[in-house]
Design a protein around this motif. Structure first.
Motif, mmCIF file in Angstrom:
data_model
loop_
_atom_site.group_PDB
_atom_site.id
_atom_site.type_symbol
_atom_site.label_atom_id
_atom_site.label_comp_id
_atom_site.label_asym_id
_atom_site.label_seq_id
_atom_site.Cartn_x
_atom_site.Cartn_y
_atom_site.Cartn_z
ATOM 1 N N ALA A 1 0.815 -1.213 0.000
ATOM 2 C CA ALA A 1 0.000 0.000 0.000
ATOM 3 C C ALA A 1 0.850 1.266 0.000
ATOM 4 C CB ALA A 1 -0.936 -0.021 1.209
ATOM 5 N N HIS A 2 1.915 1.286 0.809
ATOM 6 C CA HIS A 2 2.722 2.507 0.926
ATOM 7 C C HIS A 2 3.441 2.867 -0.369
ATOM 8 C CE1 HIS A 2 1.881 3.050 5.167
ATOM 9 N NE2 HIS A 2 2.198 1.793 5.406
ATOM 10 N N PRO A 3 4.130 1.943 -1.042
ATOM 11 C CA PRO A 3 4.732 2.306 -2.336
ATOM 12 C C PRO A 3 3.698 2.718 -3.373
ATOM 13 C CG PRO A 3 5.706 0.287 -1.482
ATOM 14 C CD PRO A 3 4.520 0.582 -0.626
ATOM 15 N N LEU B 1 -3.315 -11.400 -9.247
ATOM 16 C CA LEU B 1 -4.242 -10.846 -10.229
ATOM 17 C C LEU B 1 -4.851 -9.522 -9.783
ATOM 18 C CD1 LEU B 1 -6.150 -14.117 -11.214
ATOM 19 C CD2 LEU B 1 -4.568 -12.837 -12.659
ATOM 20 N N ALA B 2 -4.619 -9.122 -8.538
ATOM 21 C CA ALA B 2 -5.272 -7.925 -8.009
ATOM 22 C C ALA B 2 -4.922 -6.686 -8.825
ATOM 23 C CB ALA B 2 -4.893 -7.732 -6.536
ATOM 24 N N ALA B 3 -3.636 -6.506 -9.146
ATOM 25 C CA ALA B 3 -3.210 -5.297 -9.860
ATOM 26 C C ALA B 3 -3.860 -5.170 -11.239
ATOM 27 C CB ALA B 3 -1.689 -5.254 -9.968
ATOM 28 N N VAL C 1 -3.578 4.928 -11.599
ATOM 29 C CA VAL C 1 -3.580 3.677 -10.826
ATOM 30 C C VAL C 1 -2.796 2.601 -11.562
ATOM 31 C CG1 VAL C 1 -5.066 1.823 -9.977
ATOM 32 C CG2 VAL C 1 -5.727 4.208 -9.622
ATOM 33 N N ARG C 2 -2.934 2.532 -12.874
ATOM 34 C CA ARG C 2 -2.212 1.517 -13.652
ATOM 35 C C ARG C 2 -0.704 1.688 -13.513
ATOM 36 N NH1 ARG C 2 0.459 0.917 -18.296
ATOM 37 N NH2 ARG C 2 0.275 3.140 -18.738
ATOM 38 N N THR C 3 -0.208 2.913 -13.667
ATOM 39 C CA THR C 3 1.235 3.132 -13.578
ATOM 40 C C THR C 3 1.733 3.021 -12.146
ATOM 41 O OG1 THR C 3 0.793 5.524 -13.498
ATOM 42 C CG2 THR C 3 1.324 4.561 -15.638
ATOM 43 N N ALA C 4 0.864 3.320 -11.161
ATOM 44 C CA ALA C 4 1.281 3.165 -9.768
ATOM 45 C C ALA C 4 1.373 1.696 -9.374
ATOM 46 C CB ALA C 4 0.311 3.900 -8.842
#
Length: 327
Positions: free
Chosen positions: A20-22, A228-230, A303-306
């Motif tokens: 979560a932090h990164p 698969l979450a990401a 969100v995708r790039t993070a």
């Protein structure tokens, strides 16, 4: 055993920091995504507080005000800018005189709610079908893949018209539209989950888990779903604005949300004949729809790039190589 192999793989290949932090640190570094997140949060707050906001204005989305429209001109709102006044902050609806602000904020609740429900349904069905296809045998995989290909070709409009013909008229129209969009639009996420599952199940730690006696459900729950979450979250965030557009298109074409229930797409459908006499009636829902879709799309890209910072680094490397080649 599976955990040991997973630790060995993590030590052999240094992956980008996860957690979560990164994720929040990388997301905060993208100003466009932060601005989009603020806009989305504001829109959600407006949708949730629609009755309160309409009550503060002292209006509701269904009351007619025939005295605020000019019957001699066909129902054009009296006053400038569509009848904007202290009592009606965004003016009134042509022909009926219903308060436009109350209908816009209640329409946000309907449009966002339908899109959210449809997206959740798409994620549930897509992840389930993709996992079963990826973990199943060859016959199951091919059968589900063919079903997915058929769903890809299904036209939403035809399905909506067919459902309206068989579903009772008393069934809530927003729920029906959400179900239709959800049942027709899960194929994309299913293909992504299937491809990721086929790639993941060949890894050593998944094979070790299978040899240890784990069943398919245990492997999916403990080994596959976290990985698969990401991609699922990324695709869902990008799918949400697409579902808003689909709901608006269905309402605009007359097979979506029906009056007196307000919806941005339904308001655009009613406003197509008033764009010259009362342009604010068309511009306000169109602008809100544009801002919502744009903010959600920018947020989804952030969100995708993070979640996958290597995607951005690959883009920079490719751009650098192109500049070097041009030089």
């Amino acid at each position: 055993m599976a955990e040991a192999l997973l630790a060995e793989e993590a030590g052999a290949v240094k992956a980008p920091a996860s957690g979560a932090h990164p994720f929040w640190r990388r997301l905060r570094a993208r100003r466009a995504a932060l601005v989009a997140a603020v806009v989305v949060a504001l829109l959600v707050l407006i949708a949730l507080a629609a009755p309160l906001l309409a009550g503060i204005e002292g209006q509701d989305p269904t009351t007619y005000h025939p005295d605020l429209v000019d019957s001699a001109t066909g129902g054009v709102p009296l006053g400038s800018f569509g009848g904007i006044s202290a009592e009606h902050w965004l003016g009134v609806e042509p022909l009926t005189g219903r308060d436009l602000f109350a209908r816009v904020v209640h329409g946000a609740r309907v449009s966002l709610g339908v899109a959210l429900a449809a997206t959740l349904l798409q994620v549930i069905i897509g992840v389930g079908v993709g996992l079963v296809a990826g973990l199943g045998n060859r016959f199951v995989d091919q059968a589900l893949s063919r079903v997915t290909d058929v769903v890809v070709a299904l036209p939403v409009m035809v399905i909506a018209l067919g459902a309206l013909a068989v579903v009772p008229t008393g069934f809530p129209r927003p729920v029906l539209i959400a179900v239709i969009i959800g049942l027709v639009g899960w194929s994309g996420i299913s293909k992504i989950v299937r491809a990721q599952t086929l790639a993941l199940k060949s890894l050593d730690h998944v094979s070790a888990a299978r040899l240890s006696g784990w069943g398919s459900w245990q492997i999916a729950k403990r080994e596959l779903l976290p990985a698969l979450a990401a991609p699922v979250i990324t695709y869902a965030v990008l799918l949400f604005p697409a579902d808003i557009v689909v709901e608006a298109a269905l309402s605009f074409l007359g097979v979506g949300i029906k009056p007196p229930t307000p919806s941005w797409g339904q308001m655009l459908s009613d406003a197509d004949t008033w764009y010259q006499a009362a342009p604010t009636y068309l511009l306000i829902p169109a602008l809100l729809l544009f801002v919502t879709v744009l903010a959600l799309t920018v947020l989804g890209e952030g969100v995708r790039t993070a979640l996958d910072p290597r995607a951005e680094s690959r883009l920079r490397i490719g751009t650098g190589r192109k500049k070097e080649a041009d030089a």
